[in-house]
Design a protein around this motif. Sequence first.
Motif, PDB file in Angstrom:
ATOM      1  N   GLU A   1     129.239   8.172 -40.449  1.00 17.26           N
ATOM      2  CA  GLU A   1     128.840   7.281 -41.830  1.00 17.26           C
ATOM      3  C   GLU A   1     128.628   6.060 -41.738  1.00 17.26           C
ATOM      4  N   GLY A   2     128.413   5.551 -41.450  1.00 14.61           N
ATOM      5  CA  GLY A   2     128.243   4.252 -41.607  1.00 14.61           C
ATOM      6  C   GLY A   2     127.731   3.245 -40.807  1.00 14.61           C
ATOM      7  N   LEU A   3     127.534   2.014 -40.872  1.00 11.92           N
ATOM      8  CA  LEU A   3     127.649   1.265 -40.225  1.00 11.92           C
ATOM      9  C   LEU A   3     128.266  -0.204 -40.824  1.00 11.92           C
ATOM     10  N   SER A   4     128.693  -1.291 -40.114  1.00 13.69           N
ATOM     11  CA  SER A   4     129.551  -2.290 -40.249  1.00 13.69           C
ATOM     12  C   SER A   4     129.329  -3.406 -39.569  1.00 13.69           C
ATOM     13  N   PRO A   5     129.030  -4.569 -40.102  1.00 13.56           N
ATOM     14  CA  PRO A   5     129.219  -5.733 -39.355  1.00 13.56           C
ATOM     15  C   PRO A   5     130.074  -6.008 -39.208  1.00 13.56           C
ATOM     16  N   TYR A   6     130.150  -7.075 -37.970  1.00 18.27           N
ATOM     17  CA  TYR A   6     131.988  -7.274 -37.969  1.00 18.27           C
ATOM     18  C   TYR A   6     132.348  -9.070 -37.172  1.00 18.27           C
ATOM     19  N   SER A   7     132.654  -8.912 -37.373  1.00 16.01           N
ATOM     20  CA  SER A   7     133.131 -11.594 -36.273  1.00 16.01           C
ATOM     21  C   SER A   7     131.517 -11.317 -36.623  1.00 16.01           C
ATOM     22  N   ILE A   8     131.379 -12.129 -37.919  1.00 19.94           N
ATOM     23  CA  ILE A   8     130.734 -12.644 -38.636  1.00 19.94           C
ATOM     24  C   ILE A   8     131.181 -14.023 -37.772  1.00 19.94           C
TER      25      ILE A   8
ATOM     26  N   ALA B   1     125.319 -27.938 -23.892  1.00 19.06           N
ATOM     27  CA  ALA B   1     125.864 -26.047 -23.958  1.00 19.06           C
ATOM     28  C   ALA B   1     125.789 -26.374 -26.120  1.00 19.06           C
ATOM     29  N   ALA B   2     127.156 -27.738 -25.705  1.00 19.14           N
ATOM     30  CA  ALA B   2     127.033 -27.892 -27.447  1.00 19.14           C
ATOM     31  C   ALA B   2     125.535 -28.327 -28.094  1.00 19.14           C
ATOM     32  N   ASP B   3     124.374 -28.537 -27.175  1.00 22.10           N
ATOM     33  CA  ASP B   3     122.503 -28.478 -28.461  1.00 22.10           C
ATOM     34  C   ASP B   3     122.341 -27.472 -28.885  1.00 22.10           C
ATOM     35  N   ILE B   4     122.496 -26.075 -28.168  1.00 22.13           N
ATOM     36  CA  ILE B   4     122.466 -24.637 -28.367  1.00 22.13           C
ATOM     37  C   ILE B   4     123.185 -23.856 -29.398  1.00 22.13           C
ATOM     38  N   ARG B   5     122.727 -23.739 -30.625  1.00 25.79           N
ATOM     39  CA  ARG B   5     123.057 -22.766 -31.147  1.00 25.79           C
ATOM     40  C   ARG B   5     122.622 -21.605 -31.969  1.00 25.79           C
ATOM     41  N   VAL B   6     123.283 -20.874 -31.946  1.00 23.40           N
ATOM     42  CA  VAL B   6     122.577 -19.236 -31.777  1.00 23.40           C
ATOM     43  C   VAL B   6     122.854 -18.229 -33.386  1.00 23.40           C
ATOM     44  N   ASN B   7     122.770 -18.393 -34.128  1.00 24.99           N
ATOM     45  CA  ASN B   7     122.844 -17.187 -35.499  1.00 24.99           C
ATOM     46  C   ASN B   7     122.931 -15.741 -35.114  1.00 24.99           C
ATOM     47  N   PHE B   8     123.884 -15.636 -33.968  1.00 20.92           N
ATOM     48  CA  PHE B   8     124.506 -13.663 -34.280  1.00 20.92           C
ATOM     49  C   PHE B   8     125.201 -13.204 -35.295  1.00 20.92           C
ATOM     50  N   VAL B   9     125.010 -11.950 -35.091  1.00 22.14           N
ATOM     51  CA  VAL B   9     125.460 -10.946 -35.493  1.00 22.14           C
ATOM     52  C   VAL B   9     125.726  -9.848 -35.091  1.00 22.14           C
ATOM     53  N   PRO B  10     126.880  -9.183 -34.660  1.00 25.47           N
ATOM     54  CA  PRO B  10     126.929  -7.884 -34.311  1.00 25.47           C
ATOM     55  C   PRO B  10     127.017  -6.833 -35.503  1.00 25.47           C
ATOM     56  N   HIS B  11     126.952  -5.817 -35.744  1.00 30.11           N
ATOM     57  CA  HIS B  11     127.097  -4.330 -36.168  1.00 30.11           C
ATOM     58  C   HIS B  11     127.758  -3.583 -35.668  1.00 30.11           C
ATOM     59  N   LEU B  12     128.880  -2.768 -35.686  1.00 26.60           N
ATOM     60  CA  LEU B  12     129.669  -1.404 -35.354  1.00 26.60           C
ATOM     61  C   LEU B  12     128.312   0.204 -35.798  1.00 26.60           C
ATOM     62  N   VAL B  13     127.982   0.862 -34.668  1.00 26.29           N
ATOM     63  CA  VAL B  13     127.405   1.633 -35.271  1.00 26.29           C
ATOM     64  C   VAL B  13     127.625   3.152 -34.578  1.00 26.29           C
ATOM     65  N   PRO B  14     127.936   4.088 -36.263  1.00 32.97           N
ATOM     66  CA  PRO B  14     128.504   5.356 -35.316  1.00 32.97           C
ATOM     67  C   PRO B  14     127.543   5.621 -34.467  1.00 32.97           C
ATOM     68  N   MET B  15     128.060   5.993 -32.884  1.00 34.17           N
ATOM     69  CA  MET B  15     127.606   6.717 -31.640  1.00 34.17           C
ATOM     70  C   MET B  15     129.007   5.856 -30.813  1.00 34.17           C
TER      71      MET B  15
END
Length: 353
Positions: free
Chosen positions: A203-210, A231-245
């Motif tokens: 019953e929730g949605l949580s971002p993590y390792s921001i 590789a140092a020339d590329i930076r990606v904004n990446f945020v994962p989330h935990l979904v209750p499934m």
Amino acid sequence: MMNPTQKIKAGILGASGYTGAEVMRLLLRHPNIEICFLTADRKAGQPVQDVYPHLGGYGLPDMISVDSAPWDDVDVVFCGLPHGTTQEIIVGLSTTLKIIDLSADFRIEDPATYEEWYGHEHFAMELQSEAVYGLTEFNRDEIKNARLVACPGCYPTAVLLALLPLVSAGLIDPHDLVIDAKSGTTGAGRGLKQMTLFSEAGEGLSPYSIASHRHAPEIEQEIAKSIKVPAADIRVNFVPHLVPMSRGELITGHVRLSPGKTVRDVRAEYSAAFGDEPFIRLLPEGAVPQTQMVRGSNNCVINVFDDRIPGRATIIAAIDNLVKGSSGQAVQNMNVMFDLAETTALEQAPLFP
């Protein structure tokens, strides 16, 4: 093509984890595979049905410790061990044994980057140079001749399938990539963790390792390689989330189109890149990818949409994190390594509901 009656003998390390169990499930219907041993140190001596009741009755061998593994009896080993463990175990094994690693031990090419993100030095750098990154759709030729394949992480699989064709074709700006990612709780493994307890995750949605998830440098590495920049020339904004499934993964990419390029160009590139791929499906215009479309399958569904901001687009891709994002991709890579039909044991349609 390999003789369809020939048997490949396989071992599975870390068979009591989710990825190990999924490899077992898939290989049980593989006509060319004989599962010879299963390791699970804390479950050593237990029959499979006591660890995973749904896999009982198939004649699988009992769990054993890694120290007891009969390496000389197998042709290929699937490694579903915790990060940092595979390196030490396989370093002394026969060079004729094919290894498919589902951990992060050989994904990162730069040892300093690996140490920064995984908290310890690399224990088998002499093997890193021969490891092939196992994103099947992009590295088939290298995988076919590889001894050691490093299967991508689940998030990088979805992200790279969605972005690599576009970056390589110059359709999007590789320096303006924002990824919003969501995964089921199996992505955290089977070990006991507070954040994946039902009462904590339900019953929730949580971002993590921001701004600190280990899959970010893996994504950056492969994007950089595709356009031949450091590789140092590329930076990606990446945020994962935990979904209750339990399983499933969906990524939403916010990208800047290159000058003069449109969503129509993106669709055309996807069609060209994936038109003959058995597991990648570009959805019809306007159709929204959902995890329900791929659950239990080795498929990936993708689509692209115009953003309300001119010159930008939204890309969405969905996979099953345990199949295409892990064990299914590992079996797909094994099929390529042994010159088998790539879809063998992976033909199952998605589960719904």
